[in-house]
Design a protein around this motif. Structure first.
Motif, PDB file in Angstrom:
ATOM      1  N   LEU A 284      -7.887  18.567   1.065  1.00  0.00           N
ATOM      2  CA  LEU A 284      -7.238  17.251   0.972  1.00  0.00           C
ATOM      3  C   LEU A 284      -7.038  16.744   2.568  1.00  0.00           C
ATOM      4  O   LEU A 284      -6.994  17.269   3.643  1.00  0.00           O
ATOM      5  N   ARG A 285      -7.586  15.451   2.533  1.00  0.00           N
ATOM      6  CA  ARG A 285      -7.513  14.725   3.848  1.00  0.00           C
ATOM      7  C   ARG A 285      -7.354  13.086   3.472  1.00  0.00           C
ATOM      8  O   ARG A 285      -7.904  12.620   2.398  1.00  0.00           O
ATOM      9  N   TRP A 286      -6.336  12.651   4.260  1.00  0.00           N
ATOM     10  CA  TRP A 286      -6.053  11.279   4.144  1.00  0.00           C
ATOM     11  C   TRP A 286      -5.740  10.636   5.567  1.00  0.00           C
ATOM     12  O   TRP A 286      -5.731  11.174   6.556  1.00  0.00           O
ATOM     13  N   ASN A 287      -5.940   9.280   5.548  1.00  0.00           N
ATOM     14  CA  ASN A 287      -5.821   8.508   6.819  1.00  0.00           C
ATOM     15  C   ASN A 287      -4.401   8.425   7.149  1.00  0.00           C
ATOM     16  O   ASN A 287      -3.488   8.511   6.299  1.00  0.00           O
ATOM     17  N   ASP A 288      -4.133   7.959   8.494  1.00  0.00           N
ATOM     18  CA  ASP A 288      -2.797   8.026   8.868  1.00  0.00           C
ATOM     19  C   ASP A 288      -2.166   6.556   8.601  1.00  0.00           C
ATOM     20  O   ASP A 288      -3.048   5.110   8.576  1.00  0.00           O
ATOM     21  N   TYR A 289      -0.883   6.377   8.245  1.00  0.00           N
ATOM     22  CA  TYR A 289      -0.295   5.496   7.498  1.00  0.00           C
ATOM     23  C   TYR A 289       0.329   4.718   8.854  1.00  0.00           C
ATOM     24  O   TYR A 289       1.418   5.151   9.360  1.00  0.00           O
ATOM     25  N   LEU A 290      -0.025   3.529   9.158  1.00  0.00           N
ATOM     26  CA  LEU A 290       0.247   2.815  10.529  1.00  0.00           C
ATOM     27  C   LEU A 290       1.396   1.777  10.344  1.00  0.00           C
ATOM     28  O   LEU A 290       1.983   1.250  11.478  1.00  0.00           O
ATOM     29  N   THR A 291       1.983   1.734   9.204  1.00  0.00           N
ATOM     30  CA  THR A 291       2.873   0.432   8.988  1.00  0.00           C
ATOM     31  C   THR A 291       4.140   0.716   9.464  1.00  0.00           C
ATOM     32  O   THR A 291       4.810  -0.063  10.107  1.00  0.00           O
ATOM     33  N   PHE A 292       4.734   2.063   9.560  1.00  0.00           N
ATOM     34  CA  PHE A 292       6.234   2.318   9.861  1.00  0.00           C
ATOM     35  C   PHE A 292       6.412   2.481  11.432  1.00  0.00           C
ATOM     36  O   PHE A 292       5.238   3.214  11.987  1.00  0.00           O
ATOM     37  N   GLU A 293       7.240   1.889  11.977  1.00  0.00           N
ATOM     38  CA  GLU A 293       7.665   2.128  13.317  1.00  0.00           C
ATOM     39  C   GLU A 293       7.787   3.517  13.729  1.00  0.00           C
ATOM     40  O   GLU A 293       8.663   4.118  12.907  1.00  0.00           O
ATOM     41  N   GLY A 294       7.454   3.970  14.867  1.00  0.00           N
ATOM     42  CA  GLY A 294       7.704   5.275  15.067  1.00  0.00           C
ATOM     43  C   GLY A 294       6.791   6.339  14.319  1.00  0.00           C
ATOM     44  O   GLY A 294       7.068   7.569  14.511  1.00  0.00           O
ATOM     45  N   GLY A 295       5.805   5.819  13.591  1.00  0.00           N
ATOM     46  CA  GLY A 295       5.122   6.599  12.738  1.00  0.00           C
ATOM     47  C   GLY A 295       5.490   7.195  11.565  1.00  0.00           C
ATOM     48  O   GLY A 295       6.611   6.895  11.089  1.00  0.00           O
TER      49      GLY A 295
ATOM     50  N   GLU B 192      -5.977  21.349 -14.403  1.00  0.00           N
ATOM     51  CA  GLU B 192      -5.923  20.081 -13.928  1.00  0.00           C
ATOM     52  C   GLU B 192      -5.087  19.883 -12.785  1.00  0.00           C
ATOM     53  O   GLU B 192      -3.763  20.225 -12.816  1.00  0.00           O
ATOM     54  N   TYR B 193      -5.576  19.523 -11.540  1.00  0.00           N
ATOM     55  CA  TYR B 193      -4.697  19.200 -10.330  1.00  0.00           C
ATOM     56  C   TYR B 193      -4.921  17.744  -9.963  1.00  0.00           C
ATOM     57  O   TYR B 193      -5.974  17.399  -9.525  1.00  0.00           O
ATOM     58  N   CYS B 194      -3.780  17.145  -9.846  1.00  0.00           N
ATOM     59  CA  CYS B 194      -3.715  15.768  -9.439  1.00  0.00           C
ATOM     60  C   CYS B 194      -2.853  15.842  -8.315  1.00  0.00           C
ATOM     61  O   CYS B 194      -1.409  15.980  -8.098  1.00  0.00           O
ATOM     62  N   TYR B 195      -3.638  15.048  -6.937  1.00  0.00           N
ATOM     63  CA  TYR B 195      -2.786  15.126  -5.655  1.00  0.00           C
ATOM     64  C   TYR B 195      -2.488  13.590  -5.429  1.00  0.00           C
ATOM     65  O   TYR B 195      -3.208  12.921  -5.671  1.00  0.00           O
ATOM     66  N   TYR B 196      -1.643  13.837  -4.641  1.00  0.00           N
ATOM     67  CA  TYR B 196      -1.219  12.512  -3.943  1.00  0.00           C
ATOM     68  C   TYR B 196      -0.283  12.706  -2.768  1.00  0.00           C
ATOM     69  O   TYR B 196       0.351  13.573  -2.712  1.00  0.00           O
ATOM     70  N   ILE B 197      -0.213  11.648  -1.808  1.00  0.00           N
ATOM     71  CA  ILE B 197       0.501  11.770  -0.601  1.00  0.00           C
ATOM     72  C   ILE B 197       1.467  10.819  -0.691  1.00  0.00           C
ATOM     73  O   ILE B 197       1.325   9.413  -0.976  1.00  0.00           O
ATOM     74  N   ARG B 198       2.744  11.045  -0.116  1.00  0.00           N
ATOM     75  CA  ARG B 198       3.798  10.110   0.097  1.00  0.00           C
ATOM     76  C   ARG B 198       4.058  10.109   1.457  1.00  0.00           C
ATOM     77  O   ARG B 198       4.439  11.193   2.138  1.00  0.00           O
ATOM     78  N   ALA B 199       3.971   8.986   2.084  1.00  0.00           N
ATOM     79  CA  ALA B 199       4.327   8.848   3.534  1.00  0.00           C
ATOM     80  C   ALA B 199       5.709   8.130   3.640  1.00  0.00           C
ATOM     81  O   ALA B 199       6.314   7.515   2.762  1.00  0.00           O
ATOM     82  N   LYS B 200       6.389   8.779   4.841  1.00  0.00           N
ATOM     83  CA  LYS B 200       7.734   8.230   4.980  1.00  0.00           C
ATOM     84  C   LYS B 200       8.107   7.759   6.342  1.00  0.00           C
ATOM     85  O   LYS B 200       7.506   8.522   7.339  1.00  0.00           O
ATOM     86  N   ASP B 201       8.968   6.971   6.515  1.00  0.00           N
ATOM     87  CA  ASP B 201       9.160   6.613   7.783  1.00  0.00           C
ATOM     88  C   ASP B 201      10.213   7.587   8.562  1.00  0.00           C
ATOM     89  O   ASP B 201      10.667   8.432   7.892  1.00  0.00           O
ATOM     90  N   SER B 202      10.811   7.217   9.772  1.00  0.00           N
ATOM     91  CA  SER B 202      11.344   8.249  10.546  1.00  0.00           C
ATOM     92  C   SER B 202      13.037   8.486   9.512  1.00  0.00           C
ATOM     93  O   SER B 202      13.553   9.378   9.960  1.00  0.00           O
ATOM     94  N   THR B 203      13.481   7.520   8.969  1.00  0.00           N
ATOM     95  CA  THR B 203      14.496   7.538   8.198  1.00  0.00           C
ATOM     96  C   THR B 203      14.481   8.094   6.838  1.00  0.00           C
ATOM     97  O   THR B 203      15.561   8.602   6.367  1.00  0.00           O
ATOM     98  N   GLY B 204      13.441   8.107   6.436  1.00  0.00           N
ATOM     99  CA  GLY B 204      13.012   8.790   4.882  1.00  0.00           C
ATOM    100  C   GLY B 204      13.375   7.612   4.184  1.00  0.00           C
ATOM    101  O   GLY B 204      13.355   8.130   2.777  1.00  0.00           O
ATOM    102  N   LEU B 205      13.759   6.571   4.303  1.00  0.00           N
ATOM    103  CA  LEU B 205      14.235   5.677   3.348  1.00  0.00           C
ATOM    104  C   LEU B 205      12.997   4.732   2.787  1.00  0.00           C
ATOM    105  O   LEU B 205      13.235   4.215   1.906  1.00  0.00           O
ATOM    106  N   LYS B 206      12.095   4.445   3.756  1.00  0.00           N
ATOM    107  CA  LYS B 206      11.060   3.861   3.379  1.00  0.00           C
ATOM    108  C   LYS B 206       9.617   4.792   3.015  1.00  0.00           C
ATOM    109  O   LYS B 206       9.359   5.685   3.687  1.00  0.00           O
ATOM    110  N   THR B 207       9.235   4.513   1.882  1.00  0.00           N
ATOM    111  CA  THR B 207       7.836   5.229   1.505  1.00  0.00           C
ATOM    112  C   THR B 207       6.765   4.565   0.917  1.00  0.00           C
ATOM    113  O   THR B 207       6.968   3.514   0.598  1.00  0.00           O
ATOM    114  N   SER B 208       5.782   5.351   1.069  1.00  0.00           N
ATOM    115  CA  SER B 208       4.195   4.463   0.738  1.00  0.00           C
ATOM    116  C   SER B 208       3.568   5.805  -0.181  1.00  0.00           C
ATOM    117  O   SER B 208       3.432   6.868   0.626  1.00  0.00           O
TER     118      SER B 208
END
Length: 394
Positions: free
Chosen positions: A14-25, A67-83
Motif C-alpha cells: 500500500l502506498r498513499w500521499n501525505d495529507y497536508l491539511t492538518f496543522e502539525g502534520g 477479498e481485501y478492501c483497504y483504506y487509510i484514515r488520516a488523523k490530526d495531532s488531537t485525534g479529533l479530526k480525521t480524513s
C-alpha cells in the motif's frame, strides 16, 4: 491510496500521499475489510497499523481467494479530526504451496538403477520437482534430475537414478518443489536406498549385512531376505520374520557343498501402518528392495583316508576326493601305486576309483594321489597324499 499485489510473496503493498491539511502534520491508520471466497464478512475495519507516520505499508499472510478492501484514515495531532482515503479492493491470488510431498520408497532395480516413488499435492502451484541425492543424511544434497509437474493424474512421481552405484553405496534421497514463481517450496522426507553386503565365512556360512531403511511414513514392519544358489535364476525366501532392528543375518550353506559355491542375496523392507494409507500401484504396502550382493566360496576338498570295495556302504566302495566349489574344467586327479605307477586318472569330479586296474582287483595297500584344481576365484590348488585300499567283507 494505491494497492499493488504480489502473488509470489503473498503480500499487498500500500502506498498513499501525505495529507497536508492538518496543522502539525497527520498520523495514519491502515484499515481493511475482509471477505472470504464466499463473500462472507471476515473482518470489518480491522486496523493493520495505527498512528504511523509512514506512507507505505505491506500486508502479508493473505489467504488465496479472499477479498481485501483497504483504506487509510488520516488523523490530526488531537485525534479529533480525521480524513479517509479512497477504498481499494483486490481479490487475493496467492501462490499455493504444497501441503504434501512424500517420498514413499526407493528400490534397487536389476539394471543397476534406483527407482524413487513419491506423492505430491495436486492443488499446489508447483512448476517442477527436483530429485536430490546425498551420501550423508545431513547433506549436502545435489540435484540429479528434474520432473515437471504432471498435468493430470495419478498424482505420483517416479524417477530412476541411473548414475547411482547401488552395488557399493548407500544413498539418501529427497524431493523439493519449485513453485510457479521459481522459488523453492516444500521439501519431502529423506529416504535411503538399502545397501547389502555379503561376506563369506570359513565355516560354510555367509554373513549378510544391510543398512536400515528409512523413512517410511509408517514403520518398517519386517525385512524379508532372499537367496539364489549358483546361477539357478531362482530366488528363495530364507527369512521373513526379521524385525526392523535386524540388519545382520548368518546363512549356513553347508547343505550346498556340492554346488558351485556362489550365493547371492537381497533384502526387502516392508512398510506397516502408513498414517495416510498410501499404497503402491498394486494396492499393497510399500516395499524397498536392496541391491544384490554375492559371495563365492573357495574350493573345499574332503580326502578319504581309506576305502573298501566290498563295503556294505555304497559310498565307501569307491575312492575319490569330495570336491566342493571347484571349477570342473580344471579338475585333475591321478593315483599311483607304491612303485610310482599310475593306476587311475580322471578330469571328472564325479568319477571315483573303484579299486580296479584294467578290470582286475588292485592289491590291498597304500596308494598315493595327486590332485590339482582351480577354485571359482581362479586360484590353483594342488594336493598330495596317500590312502589305504582294504578288501574286507562286511
Amino acid at each position: 491510496l494505491g494497492v499493488y499485489a504480489d502473488p509470489c510473496a503473498g503480500t499487498t503493498s500500500l502506498r498513499w500521499n501525505d495529507y497536508l491539511t492538518f496543522e502539525g502534520g497527520a498520523a495514519y491508520d491502515v484499515l481493511v475489510d475482509i471477505k472470504d471466497d464466499q463473500q462472507n464478512a471476515v473482518a470489518v475495519g480491522q486496523v493493520l497499523a495505527a498512528n504511523t507516520s509512514e506512507l507505505t505499508y505491506e500486508h502479508s499472510g493473505l489467504t488465496n481467494g479472499f477479498e481485501y478492501c483497504y483504506y487509510i484514515r488520516a488523523k490530526d495531532s488531537t485525534g479529533l479530526k480525521t480524513s479517509t482515503s479512497n477504498v481499494e479492493c483486490i481479490n487475493s491470488i496467492v501462490v499455493k504451496q504444497s501441503k504434501l510431498l512424500y517420498l514413499a520408497s526407493t528400490n534397487v532395480r536389476s539394471n543397476g538403477s534406483i527407482e524413487l516413488y513419491g506423492f505430491y499435492d495436486k492443488d499446489a502451484d508447483v512448476l517442477s520437482f527436483s530429485i536430490e541425492r546425498s551420501a550423508d543424511p545431513l547433506g549436502p544434497f545435489i540435484t540429479i534430475g528434474t520432473i515437471q509437474k504432471p498435468t493430470q493424474g495419478p498424482h505420483i512421481l517416479k524417477y530412476s537414478d541411473y548414475t547411482a552405484l547401488p552395488e557399493s553405496n548407500r544413498y539418501y534421497y529427497r524431493i523439493s518443489a519449485t513453485d510457479v514463481c521459481g522459488a523453492q517450496g516444500k521439501i519431502s522426507n529423506v529416504a535411503t536406498s538399502i545397501y547389502l553386503n555379503v561376506e563369506e565365512n570359513g565355516n560354510a556360512s555367509n554373513t549378510i549385512v544391510w543398512n536400515k531403511y528409512y523413512e517410511y511414513g509408517g514403520f518398517v514392519k519386517r525385512y524379508k531376505l532372499y537367496r539364489q544358489v549358483d546361477y539357478s535364476g531362482t530366488w528363495d525366501l530364507i527369512s521373513s520374520d526379521l524385525s526392523e532392528n535386524d540388519t545382520v543375518y548368518e546363512d549356513n550353506v553347508s547343505s550346498f557343498a556340492k554346488g558351485e559355491g556362489r550365493f547371492c542375496y537381497y533384502v526387502v523392507a516392508e512398510e506397516g501402518d502408513n498414517p495416510l494409507f498410501f499404497v503402491d500401484e498394486s494396492g499393497n504396502e510399500f516395499t524397498s528392495r536392496s541391491n544384490e550382493g554375492c559371495a563365492i566360496h573357495d574350493a573345499r576338498v574332503f580326502i578319504p583316508n581309506a576305502f573298501n570295495p566290498l563295503s556294505a556302504e555304497v559310498e565307501n566302495t569307491v575312492w575319490g576326493p569330495q570336491n566342493v566349489f571347484a571349477q570342473e574344467n580344471s579338475y585333475n586327479l591321478e593315483i599311483y601305486d607304491r612303485w610310482g605307477k599310475r593306476v587311475f586318472s580322471t578330469s571328472e569330479m564325479n568319477l571315483h576309483w573303484d579299486g580296479r586296474i584294467n578290470g582286475n582287483d588292485a592289491p590291498m595297500g597304500v596308494y598315493n594321489y595327486y590332485l590339482k584344481y582351480s577354485s571359482l576365484n581362479g586360484i590353483i590348488k594342488e594336493m598330495r597324499g596317500s590312502f589305504t585300499l582294504f578288501r574286507n567283507f562286511p
